[in-house]
Write an enzyme that holds these catalytic residues in place. Structure first.
Site, PDB file in Angstrom:
ATOM      1  N   LYS A 104     -19.665 -19.123 -14.732  1.00 44.38           N
ATOM      2  CA  LYS A 104     -18.412 -20.096 -15.038  1.00 44.38           C
ATOM      3  C   LYS A 104     -18.912 -20.975 -16.055  1.00 44.38           C
ATOM      4  O   LYS A 104     -20.226 -21.559 -16.152  1.00 44.38           O
ATOM      5  CB  LYS A 104     -18.066 -20.659 -13.687  1.00 44.38           C
ATOM      6  N   SER A 161     -13.309 -12.456 -15.666  1.00 48.17           N
ATOM      7  CA  SER A 161     -12.949 -14.110 -15.509  1.00 48.17           C
ATOM      8  C   SER A 161     -13.278 -14.988 -16.705  1.00 48.17           C
ATOM      9  O   SER A 161     -13.009 -16.224 -16.795  1.00 48.17           O
ATOM     10  CB  SER A 161     -13.881 -14.606 -14.071  1.00 48.17           C
TER      11      SER A 161
END
Length: 234
Positions: free
Chosen positions: A193, A155
Site C-alpha cells: 500500500k 487494490s
C-alpha cells in the site's frame, strides 16, 4: 557526464518504458529517487533533455522518450522506436539459489529471491522461499538488499500495479510519506500500500476506490520494504 541522480532517473524512466510502455509519473519518479519534492524531478528532466538523453513528446501527458543511454562512460544512441510499442518481457530464472541476491550469468541482470504472493494474513517472512528466483535488470537496483513479490488482487491498480505483476522491493524499515511499501500489520498481515501519515497515526492507502484507507497507531505497522520497480509479462 551525468550526475548520479540524473543517471538514476534516466535508468528508472527507461526501465518503466520498457516494462509498461508508459512514462512514470512525477510522483513515482520523486519516490524512486527519494526526493522531497517534484521540483527536483523537473530540474533533472530538464538537464537530461538538454544533454540529449530524453525527449518530451508534445501534446501527450507524462510522455517522455529515452533517446540514448550512457554506457562505459560513452553515450550510445538507442534505435528509434517503431510506432507500435513492443514490450520487453523479463523471464524468471527458477533455478534453486539459496541466500540473498546474487549476480546472474547475464552481467546486466541480478538474481533475486522471488517470494510468494503478497496477500492478507501472510507475513513476508512466511513467504520466504530461496528455491525460487527471478532475474531483474541490474540498473533497476541500488544499494541494499532486495527481493521480489508476486502481486495478487486489484487494490493498487490505479498506481499501475496489476494482479499477476511482480514487484521489486528494497528491504527497509522506514519510508517517506507517499511511498508504496510492503507493510506488516500486527505482525500478521502483509500488504502492499501507499504509506501516509495522519498526525501520529499511519495510514495505508490503496490505489483503488473500491477499497478504504486503513489507519493504525504506529506501533501496529512495520515497514518491510519499499517498491522500486515492477515487472510484467505480456
Amino acid at each position: 557526464m551525468l550526475t548520479r541522480k540524473q543517471y538514476e532517473l534516466l535508468m528508472f524512466i527507461d526501465q518503466r518504458l520498457r516494462a509498461t510502455g508508459i512514462s512514470p509519473s512525477f510522483d513515482e519518479m520523486k519516490d524512486a529517487l527519494d526526493l522531497k519534492s517534484k521540483s527536483g524531478i523537473h530540474r533533472l528532466i530538464t538537464g537530461l533533455e538538454e544533454r540529449g538523453f530524453i525527449r518530451r513528446l508534445a501534446h501527450r501527458a507524462r510522455a517522455l522518450e529515452v533517446v540514448k543511454l550512457p554506457e562505459n562512460s560513452a553515450d550510445q544512441a538507442l534505435p528509434q522506436p517503431s510506432s507500435r510499442f513492443s514490450p520487453t518481457v523479463i523471464k524468471g530464472n527458477f533455478t534453486a539459489l539459496p541466500g540473498a541476491a546474487q549476480m546472474a550469468s547475464n552481467a546486466d541482470a541480478v538474481t533475486l529471491p522471488l517470494y510468494g504472493k503478497i496477500a492478507a494474513g501472510t507475513p513476508i517472512e512466511a513467504l520466504r522461499d530461496h528455491a525460487t528466483t527471478i532475474e531483474v535488470p541490474a540498473s533497476m537496483l541500488g544499494a541494499g538488499e532486495h527481493y521480489a513479490l508476486a502481486v495478487e488482487g486489484d487494490s493498487m491498480i490505479d498506481a499501475g500495479i496489476l494482479d499477476g505483476d511482480t514487484v521489486v522491493i528494497r528491504r527497509c524499515d522506514t519510508a517517506e510519506a507517499g511511498t508504496i511499501v510492503v507493510a506488516l500489520v500486527d505482525e500478521q498481515e502483509a500488504t502492499l500500500k501507499r504509506l501516509r501519515r495522519k498526525g501520529a497515526s499511519i495510514a495505508l492507502e490503496p490505489a483503488n476506490k473500491k477499497y478504504e484507507t486503513k489507519i493504525f497507531p504506529p506501533d501496529r505497522v512495520q515497514v518491510q520494504g519499499r517498491l522500486i520497480g515492477l515487472l510484467r509479462q505480456y
